[in-house]
Write a protein that holds these residues in place. Sequence first.
Motif, PDB file in Angstrom:
ATOM      1  N   LEU A  10      -6.008   4.958   0.418  1.00 38.93           N
ATOM      2  CA  LEU A  10      -5.387   3.851  -0.225  1.00 38.93           C
ATOM      3  C   LEU A  10      -4.019   3.988  -0.604  1.00 38.93           C
ATOM      4  CD1 LEU A  10      -8.285   2.679  -2.582  1.00 38.93           C
ATOM      5  CD2 LEU A  10      -7.497   1.672  -0.632  1.00 38.93           C
ATOM      6  N   PRO A  11      -3.458   5.273  -1.208  1.00 40.25           N
ATOM      7  CA  PRO A  11      -2.165   5.502  -1.535  1.00 40.25           C
ATOM      8  C   PRO A  11      -1.230   5.316  -0.502  1.00 40.25           C
ATOM      9  CG  PRO A  11      -3.374   7.326  -2.375  1.00 40.25           C
ATOM     10  CD  PRO A  11      -4.313   6.492  -1.372  1.00 40.25           C
ATOM     11  N   SER A  12      -1.602   5.724   0.987  1.00 39.53           N
ATOM     12  CA  SER A  12      -0.644   5.601   2.027  1.00 39.53           C
ATOM     13  C   SER A  12      -0.758   4.073   2.325  1.00 39.53           C
ATOM     14  CB  SER A  12      -0.910   6.399   3.132  1.00 39.53           C
ATOM     15  OG  SER A  12      -2.406   6.312   3.683  1.00 39.53           O
ATOM     16  N   PHE A  13      -1.859   3.401   2.360  1.00 38.09           N
ATOM     17  CA  PHE A  13      -1.994   1.999   2.685  1.00 38.09           C
ATOM     18  C   PHE A  13      -0.999   1.117   1.791  1.00 38.09           C
ATOM     19  CE2 PHE A  13      -4.135  -1.952   1.159  1.00 38.09           C
ATOM     20  CZ  PHE A  13      -3.997  -2.845   2.514  1.00 38.09           C
ATOM     21  N   LEU A  14      -1.060   1.539   0.380  1.00 38.10           N
ATOM     22  CA  LEU A  14      -0.201   0.794  -0.589  1.00 38.10           C
ATOM     23  C   LEU A  14       1.255   0.909  -0.162  1.00 38.10           C
ATOM     24  CD1 LEU A  14      -2.229   1.371  -3.833  1.00 38.10           C
ATOM     25  CD2 LEU A  14      -2.282  -0.712  -2.544  1.00 38.10           C
ATOM     26  N   LEU A  42     -14.043  -2.003  -8.497  1.00 38.00           N
ATOM     27  CA  LEU A  42     -13.206  -1.794  -9.187  1.00 38.00           C
ATOM     28  C   LEU A  42     -12.103  -0.916  -8.838  1.00 38.00           C
ATOM     29  CD1 LEU A  42     -15.243  -0.847 -12.356  1.00 38.00           C
ATOM     30  CD2 LEU A  42     -13.795  -2.823 -12.326  1.00 38.00           C
ATOM     31  N   LEU A  43     -12.081   0.114  -7.943  1.00 41.03           N
ATOM     32  CA  LEU A  43     -11.042   0.848  -7.452  1.00 41.03           C
ATOM     33  C   LEU A  43     -10.338  -0.155  -6.522  1.00 41.03           C
ATOM     34  CD1 LEU A  43      -9.528   3.372  -6.789  1.00 41.03           C
ATOM     35  CD2 LEU A  43     -11.380   3.982  -5.090  1.00 41.03           C
ATOM     36  N   GLU A  44     -10.902  -0.824  -5.735  1.00 45.09           N
ATOM     37  CA  GLU A  44     -10.303  -1.757  -4.851  1.00 45.09           C
ATOM     38  C   GLU A  44      -9.504  -2.681  -5.368  1.00 45.09           C
ATOM     39  OE1 GLU A  44     -12.996  -2.648  -1.602  1.00 45.09           O
ATOM     40  OE2 GLU A  44     -13.877  -0.747  -1.836  1.00 45.09           O
ATOM     41  N   SER A  45     -10.118  -3.529  -6.621  1.00 43.42           N
ATOM     42  CA  SER A  45      -9.177  -4.405  -7.466  1.00 43.42           C
ATOM     43  C   SER A  45      -7.938  -3.802  -8.041  1.00 43.42           C
ATOM     44  CB  SER A  45     -10.243  -4.841  -8.487  1.00 43.42           C
ATOM     45  OG  SER A  45     -10.359  -3.830  -9.589  1.00 43.42           O
ATOM     46  N   VAL A  46      -8.149  -2.436  -8.331  1.00 41.34           N
ATOM     47  CA  VAL A  46      -6.706  -1.712  -8.598  1.00 41.34           C
ATOM     48  C   VAL A  46      -5.597  -1.784  -7.571  1.00 41.34           C
ATOM     49  CG1 VAL A  46      -5.426   0.191  -9.526  1.00 41.34           C
ATOM     50  CG2 VAL A  46      -7.757  -0.236 -10.408  1.00 41.34           C
ATOM     51  N   ALA A  47      -6.055  -1.518  -6.365  1.00 39.79           N
ATOM     52  CA  ALA A  47      -5.284  -1.407  -5.245  1.00 39.79           C
ATOM     53  C   ALA A  47      -4.841  -2.976  -4.965  1.00 39.79           C
ATOM     54  CB  ALA A  47      -5.943  -0.776  -4.106  1.00 39.79           C
ATOM     55  N   VAL A  48      -5.654  -3.841  -4.830  1.00 37.53           N
ATOM     56  CA  VAL A  48      -5.187  -5.172  -4.751  1.00 37.53           C
ATOM     57  C   VAL A  48      -4.312  -5.484  -5.778  1.00 37.53           C
ATOM     58  CG1 VAL A  48      -5.900  -7.664  -4.690  1.00 37.53           C
ATOM     59  CG2 VAL A  48      -7.486  -5.729  -3.283  1.00 37.53           C
ATOM     60  N   ARG A  49      -4.273  -5.200  -6.705  1.00 36.81           N
ATOM     61  CA  ARG A  49      -3.280  -5.719  -7.958  1.00 36.81           C
ATOM     62  C   ARG A  49      -1.941  -5.174  -7.580  1.00 36.81           C
ATOM     63  NH1 ARG A  49      -8.413  -6.783 -10.558  1.00 36.81           N
ATOM     64  NH2 ARG A  49      -8.177  -8.826 -11.761  1.00 36.81           N
ATOM     65  N   CYS A  50      -2.148  -3.857  -7.332  1.00 38.82           N
ATOM     66  CA  CYS A  50      -0.854  -3.170  -6.969  1.00 38.82           C
ATOM     67  C   CYS A  50      -0.086  -3.862  -5.705  1.00 38.82           C
ATOM     68  CB  CYS A  50      -1.197  -1.827  -6.412  1.00 38.82           C
ATOM     69  SG  CYS A  50      -1.583  -0.527  -7.657  1.00 38.82           S
ATOM     70  N   LEU A  51      -0.786  -4.219  -4.869  1.00 40.16           N
ATOM     71  CA  LEU A  51      -0.061  -5.193  -3.655  1.00 40.16           C
ATOM     72  C   LEU A  51       0.520  -6.559  -4.430  1.00 40.16           C
ATOM     73  CD1 LEU A  51      -3.029  -5.058  -1.210  1.00 40.16           C
ATOM     74  CD2 LEU A  51      -0.890  -3.885  -0.947  1.00 40.16           C
ATOM     75  N   ARG A  52       0.321  -7.077  -5.483  1.00 40.72           N
ATOM     76  CA  ARG A  52       1.150  -8.032  -6.043  1.00 40.72           C
ATOM     77  C   ARG A  52       2.467  -7.812  -6.188  1.00 40.72           C
ATOM     78  NH1 ARG A  52      -1.408 -12.357  -7.185  1.00 40.72           N
ATOM     79  NH2 ARG A  52      -3.625 -12.731  -7.510  1.00 40.72           N
ATOM     80  N   LEU A  53       2.848  -6.537  -6.445  1.00 39.23           N
ATOM     81  CA  LEU A  53       3.984  -6.034  -6.317  1.00 39.23           C
ATOM     82  C   LEU A  53       4.992  -6.464  -5.503  1.00 39.23           C
ATOM     83  CD1 LEU A  53       3.601  -2.737  -8.169  1.00 39.23           C
ATOM     84  CD2 LEU A  53       4.194  -4.941  -9.551  1.00 39.23           C
ATOM     85  N   GLY A  54       4.293  -6.344  -4.012  1.00 40.90           N
ATOM     86  CA  GLY A  54       5.057  -6.871  -2.928  1.00 40.90           C
ATOM     87  C   GLY A  54       5.365  -8.171  -2.750  1.00 40.90           C
ATOM     88  N   GLY A  55       4.684  -9.186  -3.632  1.00 43.02           N
ATOM     89  CA  GLY A  55       4.944 -10.785  -3.352  1.00 43.02           C
ATOM     90  C   GLY A  55       4.315 -11.342  -2.485  1.00 43.02           C
ATOM     91  N   PHE A 107       6.255  -1.309   0.782  1.00 42.76           N
ATOM     92  CA  PHE A 107       7.526  -0.726   1.080  1.00 42.76           C
ATOM     93  C   PHE A 107       7.896  -0.859   2.589  1.00 42.76           C
ATOM     94  CE2 PHE A 107       6.355   1.171  -2.726  1.00 42.76           C
ATOM     95  CZ  PHE A 107       7.152   0.739  -3.462  1.00 42.76           C
ATOM     96  N   TRP A 108       7.088  -0.661   3.429  1.00 42.30           N
ATOM     97  CA  TRP A 108       7.446  -0.923   4.866  1.00 42.30           C
ATOM     98  C   TRP A 108       7.259  -2.273   5.533  1.00 42.30           C
ATOM     99  CZ3 TRP A 108       4.626   1.898   9.073  1.00 42.30           C
ATOM    100  CH2 TRP A 108       5.305   1.955  10.462  1.00 42.30           C
ATOM    101  N   LEU A 150      -2.200 -11.003   2.782  1.00 39.41           N
ATOM    102  CA  LEU A 150      -2.910 -10.329   3.116  1.00 39.41           C
ATOM    103  C   LEU A 150      -4.607 -10.837   2.958  1.00 39.41           C
ATOM    104  CD1 LEU A 150      -0.810  -8.395   1.433  1.00 39.41           C
ATOM    105  CD2 LEU A 150      -2.079  -6.601   2.519  1.00 39.41           C
ATOM    106  N   VAL A 151      -5.328 -10.706   4.091  1.00 37.54           N
ATOM    107  CA  VAL A 151      -6.724 -11.335   4.064  1.00 37.54           C
ATOM    108  C   VAL A 151      -7.671  -9.998   4.204  1.00 37.54           C
ATOM    109  CG1 VAL A 151      -8.169 -12.905   5.185  1.00 37.54           C
ATOM    110  CG2 VAL A 151      -5.751 -13.417   5.441  1.00 37.54           C
TER     111      VAL A 151
END
Length: 363
Positions: free
Chosen positions: A63-67, A89-102, A72-73, A79-80
């Motif tokens: 997940l970290p490298s995926f995010l 719950l863990l995956e929901s945190v990752a998805v919320r981080c992706l929001r930073l990319g717009g 950033f790349w 994203l679907v």
Amino acid sequence: MKMRVLHIICFTGNSGLTDYALSLHRELSTRFSSTLLTNRNFPGNESGVHKFFGRTRNYPLSLPSFLLRELFWRRPEVLVFQSWLKFPLLESVAVRCLRLGGGKLVLTVHDTLPHYPKPWSRLSVRSYFSAFDGLVVHSQVSADTVRKLGYNGKISIIPHGSYSLFNKGRLGRDEARAKLGIAEDIFVVLFFGHVDERKGCVEFVHAARVFSPAEAVFIVAGSPDFGAIAAREFRKEVLAPSVKAMLGRVPQDEVETLFRAADLVALPYREGSTSGVFKLAVEFGVPVVCTDVGDLGDAVRQGTAFGIPAGPDIASNLSRAIRRMIDEPQLRAVYAARMVEERTRTSWTVVGEQYASFINSIL
């Protein structure tokens, strides 16, 4: 005109979920600049498919490298995601981080809850769903369940596309039966997929006992996954002379053989949301007898599948339904024709158009 960049995320690489994601990727590639990110165990190579995630038991390590990759790349516009894998719950945190990319976030809901829910499952799944801008579900039943879980965003009901990638057109019925060693005049009932309790594997082999091997063969094909009690029951019943057990993962090339040979597919599920096996039956035009659970309930109400009630008498109801299908070939022909109609309604061209329309409404 430049195509919008879309990434389809599927943590598994060799499962029914992957088959769906691959079909979706192929269709959306005509409308978006699509990439499918999947597991490294994805078989073969295909344009636009990137084998990224590690073994599913260790997927949180990816997940970290995926995010970093997505934020950033690559920075896709959409994203679907294909359901969750193990830890909503863990995956929901990752998805919320992706929001930073717009980018906009869409989820295809294949199961509204885990098959064996824990006391906290509703809360964790609700948190996961709420991280997305829109959800795709496959039936009104699933849409209602998602709303009851507290999701207030956009929902689109899009049918589960048929599994055309398994239909190679290489075999006819007689050739398929010859490969399996089954006579042409024997009625064949197929139970396919994960062989576990919730899918009614024990009820299926119980139903087989009332038929002689001279009139019907009951094929059980798939990987076993059940508890100790069900395992004992299943092993005892699978010795019935009318049962042909093919336990273990079925190679993709053998799927067509099984469905071409079958006269009827049985889905005696105790519970469930969506059935990929039903979509395989649709693709091959094989009539289905099923319980009225999850999305299968919609198929029963629409008259696409022959329904039996889910409950304590699944085995006896299933055996009676199979008897009718054997004795009434005209009834079987009616349901076979309805499966062909369903294949047209759920073609990936139709499904892709609906996905594209929903995604564009969110952008």
